[in-house]
Enzyme design. Sequence first.
Site, mmCIF file in Angstrom:
data_model
loop_
_atom_site.group_PDB
_atom_site.id
_atom_site.type_symbol
_atom_site.label_atom_id
_atom_site.label_comp_id
_atom_site.label_asym_id
_atom_site.label_seq_id
_atom_site.Cartn_x
_atom_site.Cartn_y
_atom_site.Cartn_z
ATOM 1 N N HIS A 194 35.849 33.737 39.030
ATOM 2 C CA HIS A 194 35.154 34.687 38.149
ATOM 3 C C HIS A 194 35.928 34.943 36.864
ATOM 4 C CE1 HIS A 194 37.399 38.519 39.033
ATOM 5 N NE2 HIS A 194 37.551 38.028 40.250
ATOM 6 N N ASP A 198 43.539 38.697 38.054
ATOM 7 C CA ASP A 198 42.317 38.732 38.856
ATOM 8 C C ASP A 198 41.139 38.673 37.895
ATOM 9 O OD1 ASP A 198 40.255 39.219 40.606
ATOM 10 O OD2 ASP A 198 40.880 41.248 41.134
ATOM 11 N N GLU A 225 31.677 39.477 38.739
ATOM 12 C CA GLU A 225 32.161 39.555 40.122
ATOM 13 C C GLU A 225 32.638 40.952 40.460
ATOM 14 O OE1 GLU A 225 35.307 39.230 43.362
ATOM 15 O OE2 GLU A 225 35.399 40.070 41.341
ATOM 16 N N GLU A 226 33.327 41.578 39.511
ATOM 17 C CA GLU A 226 33.943 42.875 39.772
ATOM 18 C C GLU A 226 32.929 44.002 39.962
ATOM 19 O OE1 GLU A 226 36.883 43.178 40.526
ATOM 20 O OE2 GLU A 226 38.125 41.687 39.512
ATOM 21 N N ASP A 259 40.416 33.033 43.984
ATOM 22 C CA ASP A 259 40.656 34.419 43.582
ATOM 23 C C ASP A 259 42.119 34.760 43.839
ATOM 24 O OD1 ASP A 259 40.125 37.183 42.841
ATOM 25 O OD2 ASP A 259 38.058 36.845 43.456
ATOM 26 N N HIS A 294 44.387 44.799 40.041
ATOM 27 C CA HIS A 294 43.549 45.768 39.321
ATOM 28 C C HIS A 294 44.390 46.778 38.543
ATOM 29 C CE1 HIS A 294 39.328 45.199 41.271
ATOM 30 N NE2 HIS A 294 39.940 44.046 41.035
#
Length: 350
Positions: free
Chosen positions: A62, A175, A207-208, A230, A321
Amino acid sequence: MSVVEYLKKLSKLHGISGREDSVREFMKKELEKYCDSVEIDNFGNLIAKRGNKGKKIMIAAHMDEIGLMVKYIDDNGFLKFTKIGGIYDPTILNQKVVVHGSKGDLIGVLGSKPPHRMKEEEKTKIIKYEDMFIDIGAESREEAIEMGVNIGTWVSFLSEVYDLGKNRLTGKAFDDRVGCAVLLEVMKRLSEEDIDCQVYAVGTVQEEVGLKGARVSAFKINPDVAIALDVTIAGDHPGIKKEDAPVDLGKGPVVGIVDASGRGLIAHPKVLDMIKAVSEKYKIDVQWEVGEGGTTDATAIHLTREGIPTGVISVPARYIHTPVEVIDKRDLEKTVELVYNCIKEVNNFF
């Protein structure tokens, strides 16, 4: 360009969910060098293809990152925002951000009520994002608007990529720019030889915020097998029990058996067999994971159409994140080797 150089370039680009344009454009230019065809679907996914015979294998990473979006501008020019993607509020306070205004990018900082003016009971509480604001230096609402900020202006975190010691890197959006870098490097290597399968390299969007792009692109491609790329949580630092996250930096890519305690992906046995056999044949160290937390694009892919045999290969990362994620360059390189050789061997398993 090496996989590490790819990651450094990709990390510096800004692309929150739904605003992946700069990442997509960079990847498109690279994939056009290595693939037979490259297209962008109606949803914004980047789909590159190499090969015209044999089984269809989809490799997805992603392109989007977590971020913020302006929802209100107060009379003094401060910006209130909502979160785009999963963000733990304390990790963003006092961070630098880029506000992507209509007249160009602006630098901002995330502020809140200073501790010097807090009551004692306030100091013991977590500051929630609703109590934060973005300061762009504007002195009024009118000035902020004149600077190019409006409701819906998107915001990303400002963070450079730095080397940590000999083998580690830190930066934002690993990420999943890690997966994107692996995808580019794998396709570059495949371009130098004949292949007997059809490889679909997919940069997915959003994706998130719900694995949206993966669902759309998998439906279009309808592959025989799919692997999502990922990151996953490394538990090799203070504050976390080893039994809760038994994955280490520097010990190789991570193969997900189950994530979200089975509510997400339960990896297809044939995919796991392929990855295990390939890792043993090519002497690639891998780690195995049964996850209880989050999930990946693989969850959406494996539930598409009549069901698609799907697995996930991840690079272990610390502080996911946040603007200071950390990975090991050796894991990145081993992940390339694993994915590359899985593609080369796919016809032996499907």
